[in-house]
Scaffold this motif. Structure first.
Motif, PDB file in Angstrom:
ATOM      1  N   VAL A   1      -0.160   1.298  18.762  1.00 54.83           N
ATOM      2  CA  VAL A   1       0.602   1.337  17.519  1.00 54.83           C
ATOM      3  C   VAL A   1       1.724   2.360  17.661  1.00 54.83           C
ATOM      4  O   VAL A   1       1.503   3.475  18.146  1.00 54.83           O
ATOM      5  CB  VAL A   1      -0.301   1.699  16.321  1.00 54.83           C
ATOM      6  CG1 VAL A   1       0.516   1.885  15.049  1.00 54.83           C
ATOM      7  CG2 VAL A   1      -1.359   0.618  16.122  1.00 54.83           C
ATOM      8  N   THR A   2       2.933   1.988  17.234  1.00 49.09           N
ATOM      9  CA  THR A   2       4.096   2.861  17.332  1.00 49.09           C
ATOM     10  C   THR A   2       4.560   3.270  15.940  1.00 49.09           C
ATOM     11  O   THR A   2       4.165   2.663  14.933  1.00 49.09           O
ATOM     12  CB  THR A   2       5.249   2.143  18.055  1.00 49.09           C
ATOM     13  OG1 THR A   2       5.799   1.138  17.173  1.00 49.09           O
ATOM     14  CG2 THR A   2       4.762   1.472  19.338  1.00 49.09           C
ATOM     15  N   PRO A   3       5.415   4.268  15.844  1.00 44.98           N
ATOM     16  CA  PRO A   3       5.935   4.683  14.537  1.00 44.98           C
ATOM     17  C   PRO A   3       6.792   3.626  13.842  1.00 44.98           C
ATOM     18  O   PRO A   3       7.093   3.764  12.658  1.00 44.98           O
ATOM     19  CB  PRO A   3       6.780   5.925  14.877  1.00 44.98           C
ATOM     20  CG  PRO A   3       6.189   6.446  16.146  1.00 44.98           C
ATOM     21  CD  PRO A   3       5.777   5.231  16.913  1.00 44.98           C
ATOM     22  N   GLU A   4       7.179   2.572  14.564  1.00 47.63           N
ATOM     23  CA  GLU A   4       7.949   1.491  13.943  1.00 47.63           C
ATOM     24  C   GLU A   4       7.061   0.411  13.347  1.00 47.63           C
ATOM     25  O   GLU A   4       7.542  -0.493  12.648  1.00 47.63           O
ATOM     26  CB  GLU A   4       8.876   0.835  14.974  1.00 47.63           C
ATOM     27  CG  GLU A   4      10.054   1.682  15.421  1.00 47.63           C
ATOM     28  CD  GLU A   4       9.638   2.776  16.390  1.00 47.63           C
ATOM     29  OE1 GLU A   4       8.760   2.511  17.246  1.00 47.63           O
ATOM     30  OE2 GLU A   4      10.168   3.901  16.271  1.00 47.63           O
ATOM     31  N   ASP A   5       5.749   0.490  13.604  1.00 44.07           N
ATOM     32  CA  ASP A   5       4.852  -0.585  13.214  1.00 44.07           C
ATOM     33  C   ASP A   5       4.345  -0.446  11.780  1.00 44.07           C
ATOM     34  O   ASP A   5       4.183   0.655  11.256  1.00 44.07           O
ATOM     35  CB  ASP A   5       3.635  -0.628  14.150  1.00 44.07           C
ATOM     36  CG  ASP A   5       3.976  -1.151  15.525  1.00 44.07           C
ATOM     37  OD1 ASP A   5       4.878  -1.998  15.628  1.00 44.07           O
ATOM     38  OD2 ASP A   5       3.354  -0.697  16.512  1.00 44.07           O
ATOM     39  N   THR A   6       4.061  -1.594  11.192  1.00 46.87           N
ATOM     40  CA  THR A   6       3.293  -1.677   9.957  1.00 46.87           C
ATOM     41  C   THR A   6       1.898  -2.163  10.318  1.00 46.87           C
ATOM     42  O   THR A   6       1.748  -3.248  10.882  1.00 46.87           O
ATOM     43  CB  THR A   6       3.936  -2.653   8.960  1.00 46.87           C
ATOM     44  OG1 THR A   6       5.201  -2.148   8.541  1.00 46.87           O
ATOM     45  CG2 THR A   6       3.053  -2.843   7.733  1.00 46.87           C
ATOM     46  N   VAL A   7       0.904  -1.355  10.023  1.00 45.70           N
ATOM     47  CA  VAL A   7      -0.485  -1.711  10.310  1.00 45.70           C
ATOM     48  C   VAL A   7      -1.090  -2.346   9.062  1.00 45.70           C
ATOM     49  O   VAL A   7      -1.083  -1.752   7.984  1.00 45.70           O
ATOM     50  CB  VAL A   7      -1.305  -0.481  10.737  1.00 45.70           C
ATOM     51  CG1 VAL A   7      -2.790  -0.848  10.867  1.00 45.70           C
ATOM     52  CG2 VAL A   7      -0.792   0.076  12.058  1.00 45.70           C
ATOM     53  N   ILE A   8      -1.592  -3.572   9.221  1.00 45.24           N
ATOM     54  CA  ILE A   8      -2.253  -4.275   8.126  1.00 45.24           C
ATOM     55  C   ILE A   8      -3.720  -4.447   8.493  1.00 45.24           C
ATOM     56  O   ILE A   8      -4.047  -5.137   9.461  1.00 45.24           O
ATOM     57  CB  ILE A   8      -1.614  -5.651   7.872  1.00 45.24           C
ATOM     58  CG1 ILE A   8      -0.126  -5.514   7.528  1.00 45.24           C
ATOM     59  CG2 ILE A   8      -2.346  -6.381   6.750  1.00 45.24           C
ATOM     60  CD1 ILE A   8       0.597  -6.848   7.380  1.00 45.24           C
ATOM     61  N   VAL A   9      -4.601  -3.817   7.735  1.00 44.79           N
ATOM     62  CA  VAL A   9      -6.040  -3.966   7.949  1.00 44.79           C
ATOM     63  C   VAL A   9      -6.536  -5.042   6.996  1.00 44.79           C
ATOM     64  O   VAL A   9      -6.415  -4.910   5.775  1.00 44.79           O
ATOM     65  CB  VAL A   9      -6.793  -2.643   7.702  1.00 44.79           C
ATOM     66  CG1 VAL A   9      -8.287  -2.834   7.945  1.00 44.79           C
ATOM     67  CG2 VAL A   9      -6.232  -1.536   8.594  1.00 44.79           C
ATOM     68  N   SER A  10      -7.082  -6.116   7.555  1.00 41.36           N
ATOM     69  CA  SER A  10      -7.566  -7.219   6.716  1.00 41.36           C
ATOM     70  C   SER A  10      -9.081  -7.141   6.594  1.00 41.36           C
ATOM     71  O   SER A  10      -9.801  -7.140   7.591  1.00 41.36           O
ATOM     72  CB  SER A  10      -7.135  -8.572   7.300  1.00 41.36           C
ATOM     73  OG  SER A  10      -7.650  -8.773   8.598  1.00 41.36           O
ATOM     74  N   ASP A  11      -9.537  -7.054   5.358  1.00 48.22           N
ATOM     75  CA  ASP A  11     -10.968  -6.999   5.058  1.00 48.22           C
ATOM     76  C   ASP A  11     -11.150  -7.580   3.664  1.00 48.22           C
ATOM     77  O   ASP A  11     -10.584  -7.044   2.704  1.00 48.22           O
ATOM     78  CB  ASP A  11     -11.477  -5.560   5.109  1.00 48.22           C
ATOM     79  CG  ASP A  11     -12.991  -5.469   5.093  1.00 48.22           C
ATOM     80  OD1 ASP A  11     -13.656  -6.517   5.164  1.00 48.22           O
ATOM     81  OD2 ASP A  11     -13.524  -4.344   5.008  1.00 48.22           O
ATOM     82  N   PRO A  12     -11.876  -8.673   3.519  1.00 45.65           N
ATOM     83  CA  PRO A  12     -11.941  -9.331   2.215  1.00 45.65           C
ATOM     84  C   PRO A  12     -12.427  -8.452   1.077  1.00 45.65           C
ATOM     85  O   PRO A  12     -11.954  -8.575  -0.055  1.00 45.65           O
ATOM     86  CB  PRO A  12     -12.901 -10.507   2.458  1.00 45.65           C
ATOM     87  CG  PRO A  12     -12.779 -10.798   3.900  1.00 45.65           C
ATOM     88  CD  PRO A  12     -12.575  -9.459   4.552  1.00 45.65           C
ATOM     89  N   MET A  13     -13.384  -7.556   1.350  1.00 44.86           N
ATOM     90  CA  MET A  13     -14.016  -6.816   0.262  1.00 44.86           C
ATOM     91  C   MET A  13     -13.837  -5.308   0.451  1.00 44.86           C
ATOM     92  O   MET A  13     -14.261  -4.748   1.460  1.00 44.86           O
ATOM     93  CB  MET A  13     -15.510  -7.142   0.196  1.00 44.86           C
ATOM     94  CG  MET A  13     -15.831  -8.632   0.274  1.00 44.86           C
ATOM     95  SD  MET A  13     -15.220  -9.563  -1.121  1.00 44.86           S
ATOM     96  CE  MET A  13     -16.474  -9.202  -2.328  1.00 44.86           C
ATOM     97  N   ILE A  14     -13.197  -4.661  -0.504  1.00 41.65           N
ATOM     98  CA  ILE A  14     -13.108  -3.201  -0.513  1.00 41.65           C
ATOM     99  C   ILE A  14     -14.175  -2.730  -1.492  1.00 41.65           C
ATOM    100  O   ILE A  14     -13.941  -2.609  -2.698  1.00 41.65           O
ATOM    101  CB  ILE A  14     -11.710  -2.722  -0.937  1.00 41.65           C
ATOM    102  CG1 ILE A  14     -10.639  -3.377  -0.063  1.00 41.65           C
ATOM    103  CG2 ILE A  14     -11.611  -1.198  -0.846  1.00 41.65           C
ATOM    104  CD1 ILE A  14      -9.219  -3.062  -0.495  1.00 41.65           C
ATOM    105  N   ALA A  15     -15.371  -2.496  -0.973  1.00 40.94           N
ATOM    106  CA  ALA A  15     -16.516  -2.167  -1.822  1.00 40.94           C
ATOM    107  C   ALA A  15     -16.684  -0.643  -1.908  1.00 40.94           C
ATOM    108  O   ALA A  15     -16.078   0.007  -2.751  1.00 40.94           O
ATOM    109  CB  ALA A  15     -17.766  -2.848  -1.288  1.00 40.94           C
ATOM    110  N   THR A  16     -17.470  -0.067  -1.009  1.00 40.48           N
ATOM    111  CA  THR A  16     -17.593   1.398  -0.996  1.00 40.48           C
ATOM    112  C   THR A  16     -16.379   2.042  -0.337  1.00 40.48           C
ATOM    113  O   THR A  16     -16.113   3.225  -0.547  1.00 40.48           O
ATOM    114  CB  THR A  16     -18.857   1.833  -0.245  1.00 40.48           C
ATOM    115  OG1 THR A  16     -18.726   1.465   1.137  1.00 40.48           O
ATOM    116  CG2 THR A  16     -20.093   1.185  -0.835  1.00 40.48           C
ATOM    117  N   GLY A  17     -15.653   1.280   0.491  1.00 43.78           N
ATOM    118  CA  GLY A  17     -14.498   1.821   1.206  1.00 43.78           C
ATOM    119  C   GLY A  17     -14.850   2.510   2.506  1.00 43.78           C
ATOM    120  O   GLY A  17     -13.954   2.894   3.266  1.00 43.78           O
TER     121      GLY A  17
END
Length: 231
Positions: A130-146
């Protein structure tokens, strides 16, 4: 897309009848695996399209068959890293990548233990640089406890990407609070923010275990045949 005033950088899509219809089908206990998976793909594709509206583009010129004209170059859309948390996020990632076709993809295998500790085990991590130019998208259907998301996001804190996002179907306020306490700058995009968590750590009203509903309930180890001496 609606900004939730309870938090900075948290958005839902409750203003979209199309997504609310899709979510209704996902919630229905009678929805079968294949329809559930297709619903996750639709959500990922639509939300990915909406995410592009928040990204930077650069002006450019293009030669048409008749003359030169102005256009745009997808600066941010070309620098995306999608992190998929096994296994329920695969259909969601499939939808997202239709909008970010040049995205690099990482895989994380993580499991959450039972209440009250909800201990997180991360068994496999394979992510691109990952570089400083990147957008990181974390895909996870459920944000429960986190808890799972916090463990995953820690893997990228030293990379200092341009943006870090979480894209999910549902979130509980408790999960958003936990993620924001650790990563106040992360942006969260979900179809809907539900009421609460129950004592088992499930989102209510929720839609159940997204992984099981998308791919079927897994075999228990005790149910597998003993295969130690096959040589």
């Amino acid at each position: 897309m609606i900004k939730d005033e309870r938090w900075e950088g948290v958005y839902s899509f409750e203003d979209s009848p199309y997504l609310m219809e899709t979510l209704t089908n996902l919630r229905n206990v009678s929805t079968e695996n294949i329809s559930f998976r297709k619903g996750l793909v639709r959500l990922g594709r639509y939300m990915g399209y909406e995410l592009t509206k928040t990204m930077e583009f650069e002006e450019m010129h293009v030669q048409t068959p008749l003359e030169k004209t102005k256009g745009i170059f997808p600066k941010d859309r070309s620098n995306v890293v999608i992190i998929t948390i096994l296994r329920a996020a695969f259909p969601l990632m499939e939808g997202l990548i239709k909008n970010f076709e040049s995205a690099k993809v990482g895989i994380v295998s993580a499991s959450r233990g039972h209440a009250p500790d909800f201990k997180i085990e991360m068994n496999y991590i394979k992510v691109p640089q990952v570089t400083p130019e990147d957008t990181v998208i974390v895909s996870d259907p459920m944000i429960a406890t986190g808890s799972t998301l916090i463990h995953v996001l820690k893997e990228f804190k030293d990379s200092k990407p341009k943006r870090m996002m979480i894209v999910g179907v549902l979130a509980a306020p408790e999960g958003i609070n936990a993620v924001k306490a650790e990563f106040p700058d992360v942006e969260i995009f979900v179809t809907k923010i539900d009421d609460k968590l129950n004592s088992d750590g499930y989102i209510v009203p929720g839609l159940g275990d997204a992984g099981d509903r998308a791919f079927g309930e897994p075999f228990k180890v005790s149910m597998l045949p003993q295969m130690h001496n096959l040589e």
